[in-house]
Motif scaffolding. Structure first.
Motif, PDB file in Angstrom:
ATOM      1  N   ALA A 169      -3.079   2.198  -3.755  1.00  0.00           N
ATOM      2  CA  ALA A 169      -2.626   3.532  -3.373  1.00  0.00           C
ATOM      3  C   ALA A 169      -3.789   4.409  -2.962  1.00  0.00           C
ATOM      4  O   ALA A 169      -4.921   4.217  -3.400  1.00  0.00           O
ATOM      5  CB  ALA A 169      -1.889   4.183  -4.538  1.00  0.00           C
ATOM      6  N   PHE A 170      -3.466   5.370  -2.122  1.00  0.00           N
ATOM      7  CA  PHE A 170      -4.402   6.423  -1.759  1.00  0.00           C
ATOM      8  C   PHE A 170      -3.639   7.734  -1.767  1.00  0.00           C
ATOM      9  O   PHE A 170      -2.483   7.799  -1.336  1.00  0.00           O
ATOM     10  CB  PHE A 170      -4.996   6.212  -0.360  1.00  0.00           C
ATOM     11  N   ASP A 171      -4.279   8.770  -2.274  1.00  0.00           N
ATOM     12  CA  ASP A 171      -3.721  10.117  -2.228  1.00  0.00           C
ATOM     13  C   ASP A 171      -4.867  11.066  -1.912  1.00  0.00           C
ATOM     14  O   ASP A 171      -5.975  10.885  -2.440  1.00  0.00           O
ATOM     15  CB  ASP A 171      -3.090  10.471  -3.582  1.00  0.00           C
ATOM     16  N   ILE A 172      -4.607  12.063  -1.080  1.00  0.00           N
ATOM     17  CA  ILE A 172      -5.683  13.000  -0.734  1.00  0.00           C
ATOM     18  C   ILE A 172      -6.196  13.737  -1.968  1.00  0.00           C
ATOM     19  O   ILE A 172      -7.328  14.198  -1.986  1.00  0.00           O
ATOM     20  CB  ILE A 172      -5.263  14.001   0.363  1.00  0.00           C
ATOM     21  N   LEU A 173      -5.396  13.812  -3.002  1.00  0.00           N
ATOM     22  CA  LEU A 173      -5.835  14.484  -4.223  1.00  0.00           C
ATOM     23  C   LEU A 173      -6.740  13.620  -5.089  1.00  0.00           C
ATOM     24  O   LEU A 173      -7.337  14.129  -6.042  1.00  0.00           O
ATOM     25  CB  LEU A 173      -4.628  14.955  -5.038  1.00  0.00           C
ATOM     26  N   PHE A 174      -6.870  12.327  -4.772  1.00  0.00           N
ATOM     27  CA  PHE A 174      -7.776  11.473  -5.547  1.00  0.00           C
ATOM     28  C   PHE A 174      -9.198  12.034  -5.530  1.00  0.00           C
ATOM     29  O   PHE A 174      -9.944  11.849  -6.473  1.00  0.00           O
ATOM     30  CB  PHE A 174      -7.793  10.042  -5.011  1.00  0.00           C
ATOM     31  N   ALA A 189       0.852  -1.192   0.000  1.00  0.00           N
ATOM     32  CA  ALA A 189       0.000   0.000   0.000  1.00  0.00           C
ATOM     33  C   ALA A 189       0.885   1.237   0.000  1.00  0.00           C
ATOM     34  O   ALA A 189       1.860   1.321   0.748  1.00  0.00           O
ATOM     35  CB  ALA A 189      -0.895   0.012   1.230  1.00  0.00           C
ATOM     36  N   LEU A 190       0.536   2.169  -0.866  1.00  0.00           N
ATOM     37  CA  LEU A 190       1.226   3.454  -0.913  1.00  0.00           C
ATOM     38  C   LEU A 190       0.248   4.538  -0.473  1.00  0.00           C
ATOM     39  O   LEU A 190      -0.837   4.661  -1.037  1.00  0.00           O
ATOM     40  CB  LEU A 190       1.700   3.755  -2.332  1.00  0.00           C
ATOM     41  N   ILE A 191       0.644   5.295   0.526  1.00  0.00           N
ATOM     42  CA  ILE A 191      -0.138   6.439   0.948  1.00  0.00           C
ATOM     43  C   ILE A 191       0.604   7.647   0.384  1.00  0.00           C
ATOM     44  O   ILE A 191       1.688   7.991   0.833  1.00  0.00           O
ATOM     45  CB  ILE A 191      -0.257   6.523   2.487  1.00  0.00           C
ATOM     46  N   GLY A 192       0.021   8.213  -0.651  1.00  0.00           N
ATOM     47  CA  GLY A 192       0.664   9.266  -1.424  1.00  0.00           C
ATOM     48  C   GLY A 192       0.996   8.712  -2.795  1.00  0.00           C
ATOM     49  O   GLY A 192       1.634   7.652  -2.912  1.00  0.00           O
ATOM     50  N   ALA A 221      -8.527   1.784   3.196  1.00  0.00           N
ATOM     51  CA  ALA A 221      -8.830   0.825   2.129  1.00  0.00           C
ATOM     52  C   ALA A 221      -7.560   0.377   1.421  1.00  0.00           C
ATOM     53  O   ALA A 221      -7.409  -0.799   1.091  1.00  0.00           O
ATOM     54  CB  ALA A 221      -9.810   1.434   1.134  1.00  0.00           C
ATOM     55  N   ALA A 222      -6.647   1.298   1.200  1.00  0.00           N
ATOM     56  CA  ALA A 222      -5.387   0.936   0.545  1.00  0.00           C
ATOM     57  C   ALA A 222      -4.573  -0.009   1.422  1.00  0.00           C
ATOM     58  O   ALA A 222      -3.968  -0.972   0.935  1.00  0.00           O
ATOM     59  CB  ALA A 222      -4.575   2.189   0.227  1.00  0.00           C
ATOM     60  N   ALA A 223      -4.568   0.245   2.723  1.00  0.00           N
ATOM     61  CA  ALA A 223      -3.746  -0.538   3.648  1.00  0.00           C
ATOM     62  C   ALA A 223      -4.350  -1.886   4.020  1.00  0.00           C
ATOM     63  O   ALA A 223      -3.630  -2.777   4.481  1.00  0.00           O
ATOM     64  CB  ALA A 223      -3.505   0.275   4.918  1.00  0.00           C
ATOM     65  N   VAL A 254      -2.303   0.006 -10.798  1.00  0.00           N
ATOM     66  CA  VAL A 254      -2.423   0.284  -9.368  1.00  0.00           C
ATOM     67  C   VAL A 254      -3.899   0.464  -9.033  1.00  0.00           C
ATOM     68  O   VAL A 254      -4.632   1.136  -9.761  1.00  0.00           O
ATOM     69  CB  VAL A 254      -1.642   1.571  -8.995  1.00  0.00           C
ATOM     70  N   ASP A 255      -4.331  -0.130  -7.922  1.00  0.00           N
ATOM     71  CA  ASP A 255      -5.702   0.030  -7.439  1.00  0.00           C
ATOM     72  C   ASP A 255      -5.780   1.348  -6.673  1.00  0.00           C
ATOM     73  O   ASP A 255      -5.208   1.473  -5.595  1.00  0.00           O
ATOM     74  CB  ASP A 255      -6.064  -1.153  -6.547  1.00  0.00           C
ATOM     75  N   ALA A 256      -6.443   2.347  -7.239  1.00  0.00           N
ATOM     76  CA  ALA A 256      -6.611   3.651  -6.590  1.00  0.00           C
ATOM     77  C   ALA A 256      -7.760   3.548  -5.596  1.00  0.00           C
ATOM     78  O   ALA A 256      -8.909   3.357  -5.988  1.00  0.00           O
ATOM     79  CB  ALA A 256      -6.896   4.731  -7.629  1.00  0.00           C
TER      80      ALA A 256
END
Length: 84
Positions: A34-39, A10-13, A65-67, A57-59
């Motif tokens: 991955a999750f990004d606050i800009l999503f 999982a990537l945060i950012g 959810a990413a983790a 990558v699963d956005a």
């Protein structure tokens, strides 16, 4: 833990650093979420999510959810956002 979960990262950012990490992990046959606050940002977020999908990558809609089920979670956020 299943074989799939053992290979889940999982990537945060998902900025420049997150995308670079994602490319490397995908090349090594890891599943990347991955999750990004800009999503959630309607204009730039849609482009970021599309870029993630194009890479394989699963956005995800949230950091949780990413983790979920990830073997490793990497924070690839800016230094100013690291504490949050």
């Amino acid at each position: 833990m299943s074989d799939t979960a053992d290979r889940r990262i999982a990537l945060i950012g998902f900025g420049e650093v997150g995308r670079t990490f994602a490319q490397g992990f995908l090349a090594a046959a890891f599943e990347v979420r991955a999750f990004d606050i800009l999503f959630d940002n309607s204009e730039s977020g849609a482009a970021m999510r599309a870029r993630a999908r194009a890479m394989g990558v699963d956005a995800c809609a949230s950091a949780a959810a990413a983790a979920e089920g990830a073997r490793v979670v990497i924070s690839a956020v800016t230094a100013t956002a690291a504490f949050d």
